[in-house]
Design a protein around this motif. Structure first.
Motif, short mmCIF file in Angstrom:
data_model
loop_
_atom_site.label_atom_id
_atom_site.label_comp_id
_atom_site.label_asym_id
_atom_site.label_seq_id
_atom_site.Cartn_x
_atom_site.Cartn_y
_atom_site.Cartn_z
N ASN A 1 -7.78 -21.95 1.70
CA ASN A 1 -6.55 -21.00 1.64
C ASN A 1 -6.72 -19.37 2.01
O ASN A 1 -7.56 -19.00 1.09
CB ASN A 1 -5.74 -21.14 0.48
CG ASN A 1 -4.36 -20.34 0.45
OD1 ASN A 1 -4.45 -19.42 -0.53
ND2 ASN A 1 -3.52 -20.48 1.41
N ILE A 2 -6.31 -18.87 3.03
CA ILE A 2 -6.43 -17.35 3.54
C ILE A 2 -5.27 -16.94 3.20
O ILE A 2 -4.14 -17.36 4.06
CB ILE A 2 -7.25 -17.62 4.71
CG1 ILE A 2 -8.68 -18.32 4.78
CG2 ILE A 2 -7.61 -16.07 5.21
CD1 ILE A 2 -9.40 -18.25 6.01
N GLU A 3 -5.06 -15.70 2.60
CA GLU A 3 -3.73 -14.95 2.69
C GLU A 3 -3.94 -13.66 2.97
O GLU A 3 -4.11 -12.78 1.84
CB GLU A 3 -2.82 -15.27 1.44
CG GLU A 3 -2.36 -16.71 1.21
CD GLU A 3 -1.78 -16.71 -0.01
OE1 GLU A 3 -1.35 -16.08 -0.60
OE2 GLU A 3 -1.02 -17.95 -0.39
N PRO A 4 -3.85 -13.34 4.29
CA PRO A 4 -4.00 -11.76 4.45
C PRO A 4 -2.59 -11.23 4.09
O PRO A 4 -1.45 -11.66 4.45
CB PRO A 4 -4.38 -11.63 6.01
CG PRO A 4 -3.83 -12.97 6.55
CD PRO A 4 -3.92 -14.11 5.50
N ARG A 5 -2.50 -9.87 3.58
CA ARG A 5 -1.30 -9.24 3.41
C ARG A 5 -1.35 -7.82 3.95
O ARG A 5 -2.39 -7.19 3.82
CB ARG A 5 -0.78 -9.43 1.88
CG ARG A 5 -2.21 -8.98 0.96
CD ARG A 5 -1.51 -8.87 -0.49
NE ARG A 5 -1.30 -10.17 -0.70
CZ ARG A 5 -0.29 -10.65 -1.44
NH1 ARG A 5 0.47 -9.73 -1.91
NH2 ARG A 5 0.16 -11.86 -1.90
N VAL A 6 -0.20 -7.52 4.50
CA VAL A 6 -0.22 -6.14 5.23
C VAL A 6 1.01 -5.28 4.56
O VAL A 6 1.91 -5.70 4.62
CB VAL A 6 -0.26 -6.00 6.84
CG1 VAL A 6 -0.39 -4.65 7.26
CG2 VAL A 6 -1.53 -6.83 7.18
N ARG A 7 0.72 -4.05 3.94
CA ARG A 7 1.98 -3.17 3.77
C ARG A 7 2.06 -2.20 4.71
O ARG A 7 1.08 -1.22 4.58
CB ARG A 7 1.43 -2.68 2.28
CG ARG A 7 2.48 -1.60 1.68
CD ARG A 7 2.43 -1.46 0.00
NE ARG A 7 1.19 -1.19 -0.07
CZ ARG A 7 0.45 -0.20 -0.08
NH1 ARG A 7 1.12 1.10 -0.07
NH2 ARG A 7 -0.55 -0.08 -0.82
N PHE A 8 2.59 -2.23 5.59
CA PHE A 8 2.78 -1.31 6.78
C PHE A 8 3.18 0.02 6.48
O PHE A 8 2.56 1.15 6.65
CB PHE A 8 3.90 -1.87 7.91
CG PHE A 8 3.29 -3.16 8.66
CD1 PHE A 8 2.30 -3.10 9.56
CD2 PHE A 8 3.78 -4.39 8.04
CE1 PHE A 8 1.90 -4.49 10.04
CE2 PHE A 8 3.26 -5.63 8.59
CZ PHE A 8 2.47 -5.69 9.75
N ASN A 9 4.27 -0.12 5.67
CA ASN A 9 4.68 1.42 4.99
C ASN A 9 5.17 0.95 3.51
O ASN A 9 5.16 -0.34 2.95
CB ASN A 9 5.52 2.01 5.98
CG ASN A 9 6.72 1.45 6.42
OD1 ASN A 9 7.26 0.51 5.83
ND2 ASN A 9 6.62 1.40 7.57
N ASP A 10 5.97 1.83 3.05
CA ASP A 10 6.49 1.53 1.80
C ASP A 10 7.87 0.69 2.03
O ASP A 10 8.66 0.41 0.99
CB ASP A 10 7.07 2.92 1.12
CG ASP A 10 5.72 3.29 0.19
OD1 ASP A 10 4.60 2.91 -0.09
OD2 ASP A 10 5.74 4.75 0.09
N TYR A 11 8.26 0.67 3.24
CA TYR A 11 9.40 -0.24 3.43
C TYR A 11 9.11 -1.79 3.79
O TYR A 11 10.02 -2.68 3.74
CB TYR A 11 10.25 0.36 4.41
CG TYR A 11 10.66 1.75 4.09
CD1 TYR A 11 11.88 2.05 3.31
CD2 TYR A 11 9.76 2.74 4.47
CE1 TYR A 11 12.02 3.55 3.02
CE2 TYR A 11 10.21 4.12 4.30
CZ TYR A 11 11.14 4.46 3.34
OH TYR A 11 11.60 5.78 3.13
N PHE A 12 7.99 -1.93 4.57
CA PHE A 12 7.65 -3.07 5.35
C PHE A 12 6.45 -3.80 4.70
O PHE A 12 5.42 -2.86 4.79
CB PHE A 12 7.71 -3.00 6.74
CG PHE A 12 7.49 -3.91 7.54
CD1 PHE A 12 7.88 -5.35 7.30
CD2 PHE A 12 6.94 -4.05 8.83
CE1 PHE A 12 7.76 -6.51 8.11
CE2 PHE A 12 6.71 -5.20 9.71
CZ PHE A 12 7.20 -6.49 9.18
#
Length: 783
Positions: free
Chosen positions: A600-611
């Motif tokens: 199981n691979i789960e990348p996560r991206v916090r583009f900014n404080d909204y998205f």
């Protein structure tokens, strides 16, 4: 501490009422370090007072403004955000806390907390808060109306109180009154609000009227629905609250994550309906309440006459109404009553001659009831009695379960003794069946070395599945586990935990050995806040599975199952983070070459404080797996099969501010099961023998499976006033299940979308009314 004025909740702290109050400061860290004083550059200053409206709190939270983490999230959802927590315990009993949390982004969270349930974020209250960023860090104001709390009407009261502050960037937490997390529930370490007087609990009557409009489209068919309803909360006494849902509407509950179930036990899902997730701590005693039973599939069957076919059987039963009353008295006595009524449900049967239809009742008018009393004492222990009852009209099955439970902890909070004794009683077809179950555990629960010894038992007749959840009965198991953990960082690790567990399994009747399970795990948090761990599990020797054959008294033997896995979870504070989990397993068994692996691979991206977005990919491959395939002349037939499972999902959030945002959830699940050409007989000794004279084509139904599901939820939510929401939802769903197991992913996915897609759009408006506020407006106008 008592003031007559009310501060304006805007986060500014300029109101005169704040100027001459005592300050709570000198916070101490309790994680990851114990009793480490806050440095001046991260000090916290809290002020609190109360008046006739509620409890008011202000806080100055010193920090480097450039380091404060402030991701925007929806209510009750913890992101990469600093936060402040106010904990109130009006009974000062160290066991029943109400937590109010304000994030640096301005988002709120709230929870009920106790040693038995942990934090219950399903509970939601309506209160006010505001946040301001400053040159020294950030500051906040809170107003907690008395309608959110339960307290007695006494002249002078003492409440438990705690202030806590969390720094997300280093995952450190500080408390105003020092907490020793090596032993005991954190409520034991609260400070006290002394001399609270002249408080009259208000009329606690809150109304939540709502309206929902729904449009469904499948192909060229469109249907609409319009619903009106109301939920309410009413304070029956100072400490008892009634929650009711009148004309319920759960149309916006999200989809279940359905998977293909090849096992002998039912597939279950977490509760999605808010009424059944909020404030149910008392009803979870003894694990006798599985709320999905209320409004689930009909329990009865449609008896068909000759030349009749079943053309429509509803998949669920409609809920007429439901209520729950719960609370805890100053003496520590908790009382809970739950009641729900579901309507009569009928299936449609068609006669093959003359095309005549008739209705057959498959679920009658039914009542679901729970009564629980729970006495807490010694600030850490409790005894409970609980009874559940399901009554169905007519000749349908009735059921009840009664349980007695205790959890005793010594004065130093170092050892515990817990036990459960439960009896079930089923009345079906004029026959009564009584079953029994018990559990006992003694444990050391403090400091670095901890252990537990336990025993669980259930006879063949024990059955709680009319309102509870029991996947299997008939067991007589013994367990032991031990662990070692550190409570303060070392030169190499922020924390780590090593645990070992074992379970010796038997049937209750006959009292025969069925298997042994051994497990070990390691969990490590690095100094860079990355987390990783390893697990190994073994079932040494012969294991006797009495459930896979689906025939009483028959069993299936497998040997020396071994599994090894691990995971890595990188620090979520980074813009890009990733979770990776993997596991491999095999059987060391003569004549069997079977193995499996999954990743199981789960990348996560916090583009900014909204998205924020998470993508999840899971691949599960099982080679030469063995299991039940079908019945042939009432004999269980097994097969050797290859199974591949592929799951893709996306979860994305865009939150404009703490009050409105968008959420997308998309999931595709694909599962194929391909059996070998020849099947296996299950011999009376539990072993399999290949039957070359029985090709799978001769089975009544093909055991091969190609199972695929797709669902999408797009949700917009706007909190336009305290406790009041406008939510708009678009969703679609697809499903296929056939025996074309050799089809590849592309073919299966294409065939899935050749169906007519069901599109659903719903808009729901809910408004919050506090009767006290409404009445004060009219009183003011009259004056």
């Amino acid at each position: 501490m008592r003031q007559e004025a009310s501060a304006e909740i805007d986060g500014v702290l300029s109101d005169e009422v704040w100027q001459n109050l005592d300050v709570a400061s000198d916070f101490m860290q309790f994680t990851p370090n114990l009793n480490l004083a806050a440095t001046p550059d991260r000090k916290t200053e809290v002020k609190l007072y109360y008046n006739n409206e509620g409890v008011f709190v202000s806080a100055k939270l010193y920090d480097d403004p450039a380091k404060i983490m402030s991701q925007n999230t929806i209510r009750d959802e913890f992101g990469q955000t600093d936060y402040f927590t106010l904990v109130l315990n009006p009974n000062n009993d160290a066991q029943n806390d109400t937590q109010f949390i304000v994030f640096s982004s301005g988002t709120q969270a709230d929870a009920l907390s106790s040693p038995s349930i942990g934090q219950d974020f399903g509970w939601n209250a309506v209160w006010e808060s505001a946040v301001k960023k400053t040159s020294f860090g950030w500051q906040l104001e809170m107003k907690i109306p008395y309608r959110t709390l339960r307290f007695p009407k006494t002249d002078i009261q003492t409440w438990g109180v705690q202030f806590r502050r969390y720094f997300r960037r280093e995952r450190s937490e500080y408390a105003w009154n020092p907490i020793d997390r090596t032993k005991g529930y954190e409520g034991l370490y609260h400070g006290k609000l002394l001399g609270i007087k002249d408080l009259a609990p208000p009329l606690r009557l809150n109304l939540y009227p709502f309206t929902t409009g729904i449009v469904n489209t499948v192909g060229d068919k469109t249907s609409t629905d319009f619903k009106l309803g109301m939920d309410l909360k009413y304070g029956i006494t100072d400490n008892l609250t009634l929650d009711a849902t009148l004309i319920p509407d759960f149309s916006q509950a999200r989809f279940d994550d359905v998977v293909l179930n090849l096992g002998p036990f039912e597939q279950t899902f977490a509760e999605q309906r808010q009424f059944f997730t909020e404030g149910i701590d008392l009803f979870t005693k003894g694990n006798l309440f599985f709320s999905r039973r209320v409004g689930s599939a009909p329990t009865g069957s449609a008896e068909l006459n000759e030349n009749e076919t079943l053309i429509d059987r509803p998949s669920e039963v409609s809920l007429i109404n439901a209520l729950k009353m719960s609370g805890r008295l100053k003496s520590g006595l908790g009382v809970g009553v739950f009641n729900a009524v579901t309507e009569s449900t009928k299936a449609t049967v068609l006669g093959t001659f003359g095309n005549r239809e008739r209705q057959v009742e498959v679920e009658p008018l039914s009542n679901y009831n729970i009564l629980v009393v729970d006495q807490q004492f010694n600030r850490n222990s409790s005894v409970s009695l609980i009874n559940t009852n399901v009554t169905r009209s007519g000749s349908f099955r009735d059921a009840k379960v009664t349980g007695a439970l205790f959890n005793l902890i010594n004065n130093s909070n170092s050892y515990s003794l817990a036990g459960e004794f439960k009896m079930s009683h089923i009345n079906e077809a004029a026959e009564n069946t009584t079953g029994f179950s018990s559990a006992l555990e003694v444990a050391k629960i403090s400091n670095q070395y901890q252990f537990a010894l336990g025993h669980t038992y259930a006879d063949e007749k024990y059955d709680i599945n009319d309102l509870g959840l029991l996947l299997r009965n008939n067991f007589n198991n013994f367990s032991a586990n031990a662990s070692y953990r550190i409570f303060e960082p070392t030169d190499n690790f922020q924390s780590y935990n090593i645990s070992f567990s074992s379970q010796y399994k038997q049937l209750a009747s006959p009292n025969t050995y069925t298997g042994l399970e051994l497990e070990a795990s390691l969990r490590i948090n690095s100094l860079k806040l990355d987390t990783y761990g390893f697990d190994i599990a073994m079932e040494p020797g012969r294991q006797f599975d009495y459930f896979e054959p689906r025939v009483d008294g028959r069993f299936f033997i497998y040997e020396n199952f071994t599994s090894f896995g691990g995971f890595l979870s990188s620090n979520y504070n980074r813009t890009f983070a990733i979770d990776i989990r993997s596991n491999v397993n095999t059987f060391f068994e003569s004549g069997r070459e079977s193995y499996a692996y999954n990743v199981n691979i789960e990348p996560r991206v916090r583009f900014n404080d909204y998205f924020f977005m998470v993508y999840s990919f899971t691949f599960d491959n099982r080679i030469n797996d063995r299991g039940f395939a079908s019945f042939l002349e009432e004999e269980p037939i097994f097969g050797e099969r290859d199974r591949e499972i592929l799951t893709n999902s996306i979860s994305a959030n865009y939150n404009f501010n703490p009050f409105h945002g968008l959420k997308l959830q998309l999931r595709h699940y694909w599962d194929t099961v391909l059996y070998d050409d020849f099947m296996y007989n299950l011999n009376l000794n539990g072993r399999l023998s290949e039957n070359r004279n029985l090709p799978k084509a001769d089975l009544p139904n093909s055991p091969d499976i190609n199972f695929s599901t797709w669902n999408l939820d797009l949700n917009y939510s706007w909190q336009f006033a305290p406790g009041s929401f406008l939510t708009a939802l678009y969703r679609n769903q697809l499903f296929t299940n056939n025996d074309q197991a050799q089809n590849n992913f592309e073919t299966t996915f294409t065939n899935l979308f050749q169906q007519d897609i069901q599109h659903t759009v719903s808009v729901r408006l809910q408004y919050f009314f506090d009767v006290n506020t409404v009445s004060s407006i009219f009183t003011s106008e009259k004056g």
